[in-house]
Motif scaffolding. Structure first.
Motif, short mmCIF file in Angstrom:
data_model
loop_
_atom_site.label_atom_id
_atom_site.label_comp_id
_atom_site.label_asym_id
_atom_site.label_seq_id
_atom_site.Cartn_x
_atom_site.Cartn_y
_atom_site.Cartn_z
N GLY A 1 23.12 -67.11 -74.42
CA GLY A 1 23.18 -68.41 -75.10
C GLY A 1 22.58 -68.32 -76.49
N PRO A 2 22.18 -69.45 -77.05
CA PRO A 2 21.63 -69.44 -78.41
C PRO A 2 20.35 -68.62 -78.48
N ALA A 3 20.19 -67.90 -79.59
CA ALA A 3 18.99 -67.08 -79.80
C ALA A 3 17.84 -68.00 -80.20
N SER A 4 16.64 -67.46 -80.14
CA SER A 4 15.45 -68.25 -80.48
C SER A 4 15.48 -68.61 -81.97
N SER A 5 14.80 -69.69 -82.29
CA SER A 5 14.77 -70.12 -83.69
C SER A 5 14.01 -69.10 -84.55
N ASP A 6 13.05 -68.40 -83.95
CA ASP A 6 12.32 -67.36 -84.70
C ASP A 6 13.26 -66.23 -85.12
N ALA A 7 14.15 -65.83 -84.23
CA ALA A 7 15.11 -64.77 -84.55
C ALA A 7 16.08 -65.24 -85.62
N THR A 8 16.52 -66.49 -85.52
CA THR A 8 17.44 -67.04 -86.52
C THR A 8 16.77 -67.11 -87.89
N HIS A 9 15.53 -67.58 -87.93
CA HIS A 9 14.79 -67.66 -89.21
C HIS A 9 14.54 -66.27 -89.79
N ALA A 10 14.29 -65.29 -88.92
CA ALA A 10 14.08 -63.92 -89.40
C ALA A 10 15.35 -63.37 -90.05
N ILE A 11 16.50 -63.66 -89.46
CA ILE A 11 17.78 -63.23 -90.05
C ILE A 11 18.01 -63.93 -91.39
N GLU A 12 17.77 -65.25 -91.44
CA GLU A 12 17.93 -66.00 -92.69
C GLU A 12 17.01 -65.45 -93.78
N ASP A 13 15.76 -65.18 -93.43
CA ASP A 13 14.82 -64.63 -94.41
C ASP A 13 15.26 -63.26 -94.91
N ALA A 14 15.75 -62.42 -93.99
CA ALA A 14 16.21 -61.09 -94.39
C ALA A 14 17.40 -61.19 -95.33
N ILE A 15 18.33 -62.12 -95.05
CA ILE A 15 19.52 -62.29 -95.91
C ILE A 15 19.10 -62.78 -97.29
N LEU A 16 18.23 -63.79 -97.33
CA LEU A 16 17.81 -64.34 -98.63
C LEU A 16 17.00 -63.33 -99.43
N THR A 17 16.15 -62.54 -98.76
CA THR A 17 15.39 -61.51 -99.46
C THR A 17 16.32 -60.46 -100.05
N ARG A 18 17.30 -60.04 -99.26
CA ARG A 18 18.26 -59.04 -99.75
C ARG A 18 19.10 -59.62 -100.90
N ALA A 19 19.48 -60.90 -100.81
CA ALA A 19 20.26 -61.53 -101.89
C ALA A 19 19.46 -61.57 -103.18
N ARG A 20 18.18 -61.88 -103.09
CA ARG A 20 17.33 -61.89 -104.30
C ARG A 20 17.19 -60.49 -104.88
N GLN A 21 17.06 -59.49 -104.01
CA GLN A 21 16.98 -58.10 -104.49
C GLN A 21 18.27 -57.72 -105.22
N MET A 22 19.41 -58.11 -104.68
CA MET A 22 20.70 -57.81 -105.33
C MET A 22 20.80 -58.51 -106.67
N ARG A 23 20.32 -59.76 -106.74
CA ARG A 23 20.36 -60.52 -107.99
C ARG A 23 19.48 -59.86 -109.05
N LEU A 24 18.30 -59.43 -108.66
CA LEU A 24 17.41 -58.75 -109.60
C LEU A 24 17.99 -57.44 -110.07
N ALA A 25 18.63 -56.70 -109.16
CA ALA A 25 19.26 -55.43 -109.53
C ALA A 25 20.40 -55.66 -110.52
N ASP A 26 21.14 -56.76 -110.36
CA ASP A 26 22.22 -57.09 -111.30
C ASP A 26 21.67 -57.45 -112.67
N GLY A 27 20.50 -58.09 -112.69
CA GLY A 27 19.90 -58.49 -113.96
C GLY A 27 19.44 -57.31 -114.80
N LYS A 28 19.17 -56.18 -114.17
CA LYS A 28 18.68 -55.00 -114.87
C LYS A 28 19.81 -54.20 -115.48
N LEU A 29 21.05 -54.55 -115.15
CA LEU A 29 22.19 -53.81 -115.72
C LEU A 29 22.30 -54.18 -117.13
#
Length: 171
Positions: free
Chosen positions: A143-171
């Protein structure tokens, strides 16, 4: 000398007719060159100018500076969040992806070092690089995963997105 005079008169008539056509008024209505002989009120003049600014479809020049795009046609997905989602959830197979609606559906996959299989649906609903732009639904086979697991996935995605944005800014 007669031929030169005839050409000059002909060109003058063509120019006069052309200028009259640009006026938008007619001689029978008393409006010569678009005017009403000075009897036009300020409100009527503003209305005429507004009508002149509009195209046949009712739009004006100022509409170019507004976002009037149909949201059903335009793509409004943050590319960093989209790519980060694909990167972070790469252990899951992609079942469906629609960049126009911003929805990615992942099948069951086991994370590296994990014991259980997860399935996810991700909705990227805004062009901003912001937490409000991301909605993750995470499921296990039970069934549905715990809210902690969902928030951990969201945090990982947003952290990676910010890293990608910063890497693009250095080009």
């Amino acid at each position: 000398m007669g031929m030169k005079r005839l050409i000059t008169v002909g060109l003058s008539i063509v120019a006069l007719v052309g200028l009259t056509a640009c006026g938008g008024g007619s001689l029978s209505s008393g409006k010569v060159f678009g005017g009403g002989g000075g009897t036009q009120t300020a409100q009527t003049q503003r209305q005429d100018q507004t009508d002149d600014d509009r195209n046949d479809d009712g739009s004006t020049v100022w509409d170019l500076f507004q976002n009037n795009d149909d949201p059903n046609i335009t793509v409004e997905v943050n590319r960093y969040i989209w790519n980060a989602t694909m990167d972070v959830l790469s252990f899951m197979p992609v079942e469906a992806a629609d960049p126009f609606s911003g929805i990615i559906v992942f099948g069951y996959g086991t994370p590296p070092g994990g014991r259980g299989a997860y399935k996810a649906t991700v909705h990227v609903n805004d062009p901003a690089l912001d937490a409000r732009s991301l909605n993750v639904s995470l499921y296990t086979r039970a069934g549905p995963a715990s809210s902690d697991a969902t928030h951990a996935i969201e945090d990982a995605i947003l952290t990676r997105a910010r890293q990608m944005r910063l890497a693009d800014g250095k080009l």
